[in-house]
Scaffold this motif. Structure first.
Motif, PDB file in Angstrom:
ATOM      1  N   HIS A 107       0.825  -1.210   0.000  1.00  0.00           N
ATOM      2  CA  HIS A 107       0.000   0.000   0.000  1.00  0.00           C
ATOM      3  C   HIS A 107       0.860   1.262   0.000  1.00  0.00           C
ATOM      4  O   HIS A 107       0.480   2.273  -0.607  1.00  0.00           O
TER       5      HIS A 107
ATOM      6  N   GLY B  52      -5.792   2.442   3.216  1.00  0.00           N
ATOM      7  CA  GLY B  52      -6.583   2.005   2.072  1.00  0.00           C
ATOM      8  C   GLY B  52      -7.697   2.990   1.738  1.00  0.00           C
ATOM      9  O   GLY B  52      -7.990   3.226   0.558  1.00  0.00           O
TER      10      GLY B  52
ATOM     11  N   SER C 103       0.783   4.167  -2.825  1.00  0.00           N
ATOM     12  CA  SER C 103       0.704   5.591  -2.520  1.00  0.00           C
ATOM     13  C   SER C 103       1.785   6.371  -3.258  1.00  0.00           C
ATOM     14  O   SER C 103       1.521   7.457  -3.813  1.00  0.00           O
TER      15      SER C 103
END
Length: 199
Positions: A43, A160, A47
């Motif tokens: 994640h 998320g 990003s």
């Protein structure tokens, strides 16, 4: 009698069962640690990719905007330039929205440090409480395996949400506007050429 002794001899002892359960628990903890490490790492990379995509569309639009404004005096390209300028401004607007850092609102009144709306692992939250409270809560978390996983799960979920509801949402809109603007500007350019040749 000998048959019964043989069965008892082959049966697992309590120590062996406890040892096996301990090994299973350690393997489960190790698997959980690896899962959180991999998922959080993925994640964070997503990003970074979102920021790179936003920076790319901002750079491209700024370059096109600079070149387009220099052609604004050309009557044959007037409508094409206007479409490209509006397209670039709109695309840059949503790309910039995607990169603006999101901070939580200021905490008011008594705060539930274990509640869903407070993330102890995010600086936007723990920077609003005093160090003694932060240190005490961190100490409680690291000494409780369940609280560790709960904090990591909360941090992963919040990350998320930011990716889904902000970064990738606005970047998708930015790229869609840019693509539609390119097609419309191409049509206006072709129409301008046809009108010029007809005259």
């Amino acid at each position: 009698m000998s048959k019964k002794n043989a069965i008892d001899k082959n049966a697992p002892t309590e120590d062996a069962t406890a040892k096996k359960a301990s090994i299973t628990a350690k393997n489960a903890d190790r698997a959980m640690d690896n899962m959180f490490r991999i998922v959080l790492g993925n994640h964070l990379q997503l990003s970074m990719m979102a920021d790179q995509k936003a920076n790319m569309i901002i750079t491209v639009c700024a370059l096109i905007l600079t070149l387009s404004l220099g052609r604004l005096q050309n009557e044959g390209l007037y409508y094409t330039v206007i479409v490209m300028v509006l397209t670039c401004v709109a695309s840059m607007f949503f790309a910039i929205l995607a990169t603006i850092p999101k901070l939580p609102p200021r905490l008011k009144g008594p705060v539930d440090l274990r509640g869903r709306n407070f993330n102890l692992l995010f600086f936007g939250f723990f920077s609003q409480i005093d160090f003694e409270t932060f240190f005490r809560e961190i100490e409680l978390v690291v000494n409780d395996r369940n609280l560790v996983y709960e904090s990591l799960a909360k941090d992963l979920y919040d990350l998320g949400l930011v990716l889904s509801n902000r970064k990738y949402k606005y970047i998708r809109i930015s790229y869609q506007i840019f693509l539609i603007g390119l097609l419309v500007s191409l049509l206006t350019f072709i129409l301008g050429l046809s009108q010029t040749s007809a005259q």
